[in-house]
Write a protein that holds these residues in place. Structure first.
Motif, short mmCIF file in Angstrom:
data_model
loop_
_atom_site.label_atom_id
_atom_site.label_comp_id
_atom_site.label_asym_id
_atom_site.label_seq_id
_atom_site.Cartn_x
_atom_site.Cartn_y
_atom_site.Cartn_z
N CYS A 185 0.71 -1.16 0.02
CA CYS A 185 0.12 0.06 -0.05
C CYS A 185 1.04 1.31 0.10
O CYS A 185 0.41 2.26 -0.66
CB CYS A 185 -0.92 -0.04 1.29
N ARG A 186 2.10 1.16 0.67
CA ARG A 186 2.98 2.43 0.63
C ARG A 186 3.32 3.02 -0.80
O ARG A 186 3.70 4.03 -0.88
CB ARG A 186 4.11 2.10 1.49
N ASP A 187 3.30 2.15 -1.68
CA ASP A 187 3.63 2.59 -3.22
C ASP A 187 2.55 3.30 -3.89
O ASP A 187 2.84 3.70 -4.83
CB ASP A 187 3.64 1.33 -3.90
N PHE A 188 1.37 3.68 -3.22
CA PHE A 188 0.23 4.45 -3.70
C PHE A 188 0.33 5.75 -3.26
O PHE A 188 0.60 5.91 -1.80
CB PHE A 188 -1.03 3.62 -3.68
N PRO A 189 0.09 6.84 -3.98
CA PRO A 189 0.17 8.03 -3.47
C PRO A 189 -1.16 8.28 -2.31
O PRO A 189 -2.08 7.80 -2.64
CB PRO A 189 -0.21 9.07 -4.71
N GLY A 190 -0.62 9.11 -1.46
CA GLY A 190 -1.66 9.40 -0.36
C GLY A 190 -2.01 8.09 0.64
O GLY A 190 -2.63 8.22 1.63
N ALA A 191 -1.25 7.00 0.28
CA ALA A 191 -1.47 5.94 1.41
C ALA A 191 0.06 5.30 1.89
O ALA A 191 0.03 4.11 2.20
CB ALA A 191 -2.25 4.77 0.54
N GLU A 192 0.92 6.50 1.85
CA GLU A 192 2.22 5.95 2.27
C GLU A 192 2.31 5.64 3.60
O GLU A 192 3.33 5.16 4.06
CB GLU A 192 3.16 6.91 1.86
N HIS A 193 1.46 6.14 4.29
CA HIS A 193 1.36 5.77 6.04
C HIS A 193 0.76 4.32 6.09
O HIS A 193 0.64 3.96 7.49
CB HIS A 193 0.85 6.93 6.61
N ARG A 200 -8.11 -8.93 -5.57
CA ARG A 200 -9.31 -8.98 -5.06
C ARG A 200 -8.99 -8.28 -3.82
O ARG A 200 -9.78 -7.29 -3.24
CB ARG A 200 -9.99 -9.91 -5.01
N ALA A 201 -8.30 -8.73 -2.69
CA ALA A 201 -8.19 -8.14 -1.43
C ALA A 201 -7.50 -6.79 -1.52
O ALA A 201 -8.01 -5.85 -0.71
CB ALA A 201 -7.06 -9.13 -0.57
N ALA A 202 -6.43 -6.37 -2.48
CA ALA A 202 -6.21 -4.98 -2.58
C ALA A 202 -7.33 -4.03 -2.94
O ALA A 202 -7.36 -2.93 -2.43
CB ALA A 202 -5.00 -4.91 -3.53
N THR A 203 -8.19 -4.67 -3.81
CA THR A 203 -9.38 -3.66 -4.21
C THR A 203 -10.19 -3.44 -3.18
O THR A 203 -10.48 -2.42 -2.91
CB THR A 203 -10.16 -4.44 -5.37
N GLU A 204 -10.62 -4.44 -2.27
CA GLU A 204 -11.48 -4.07 -1.34
C GLU A 204 -10.80 -3.29 -0.13
O GLU A 204 -11.54 -2.62 0.36
CB GLU A 204 -11.55 -5.86 -0.48
N HIS A 205 -9.45 -3.53 -0.04
CA HIS A 205 -8.73 -2.82 1.13
C HIS A 205 -8.83 -1.08 0.49
O HIS A 205 -9.08 -0.21 1.29
CB HIS A 205 -7.41 -3.06 1.06
N ALA A 206 -8.36 -0.94 -0.71
CA ALA A 206 -8.50 0.41 -1.34
C ALA A 206 -9.92 1.15 -1.16
O ALA A 206 -10.13 2.37 -0.80
CB ALA A 206 -8.30 0.28 -2.94
N ALA A 239 -11.17 4.78 0.93
CA ALA A 239 -12.53 5.56 0.05
C ALA A 239 -12.23 5.58 -1.42
O ALA A 239 -12.65 6.54 -1.96
CB ALA A 239 -12.54 6.80 0.75
N GLN A 240 -11.60 4.57 -1.98
CA GLN A 240 -11.32 4.48 -3.59
C GLN A 240 -12.57 4.10 -4.06
O GLN A 240 -13.45 3.37 -3.44
CB GLN A 240 -10.17 3.73 -3.92
N VAL A 241 -13.17 4.22 -5.38
CA VAL A 241 -14.17 3.68 -5.91
C VAL A 241 -13.55 2.38 -6.90
O VAL A 241 -12.62 2.51 -7.58
CB VAL A 241 -14.79 4.57 -6.89
N ASP A 242 -14.34 1.35 -6.67
CA ASP A 242 -14.17 0.13 -7.31
C ASP A 242 -14.32 0.25 -8.80
O ASP A 242 -15.44 0.61 -9.23
CB ASP A 242 -14.90 -1.32 -6.79
N SER A 243 -13.15 0.24 -9.76
CA SER A 243 -13.37 0.59 -11.18
C SER A 243 -12.43 -0.13 -11.71
O SER A 243 -11.41 -0.73 -11.30
CB SER A 243 -13.15 2.18 -11.31
N LEU A 244 -12.64 -0.24 -13.11
CA LEU A 244 -11.63 -0.71 -13.84
C LEU A 244 -10.28 -0.19 -13.86
O LEU A 244 -9.05 -0.86 -13.75
CB LEU A 244 -11.92 -0.96 -15.38
N ASP A 245 -10.34 1.32 -13.65
CA ASP A 245 -8.79 2.15 -13.78
C ASP A 245 -8.37 1.46 -12.22
O ASP A 245 -7.07 1.30 -12.22
CB ASP A 245 -9.40 3.53 -13.61
#
Length: 64
Positions: free
Chosen positions: A7-15, A29-35, A40-46
């Motif tokens: 998760c630390r590899d994503f902007p805004g989630a470094e903590h 699947r697990a990373a999508t659910e976590h995001a 507060a990410q939207v589950d999308s193709l992007d």
């Protein structure tokens, strides 16, 4: 081959300290659910495409 995503590899989630490892589709699947739930990410193709690009080969387990 097992995959990992940190998760630390994503902007805004470094903590966020979550790192997932397992079979590719399980990690995706697990990373999508976590995001969605923790960041507060939207589950999308992007989102799923970004997560898939972030997957790395997991280090092999040492033989005991």
């Amino acid at each position: 081959m097992r995959k990992t995503v940190d998760c630390r590899d994503f902007p805004g989630a470094e903590h966020c300290t979550l790192t997932l490892s397992g079979e590719e589709e399980d990690v995706l699947r697990a990373a999508t659910e976590h995001a969605v739930r923790a960041h507060a990410q939207v589950d999308s193709l992007d989102l799923r495409a970004a997560l898939r690009r972030a997957l790395r080969d997991a280090a092999p387990r040492d033989a005991a």
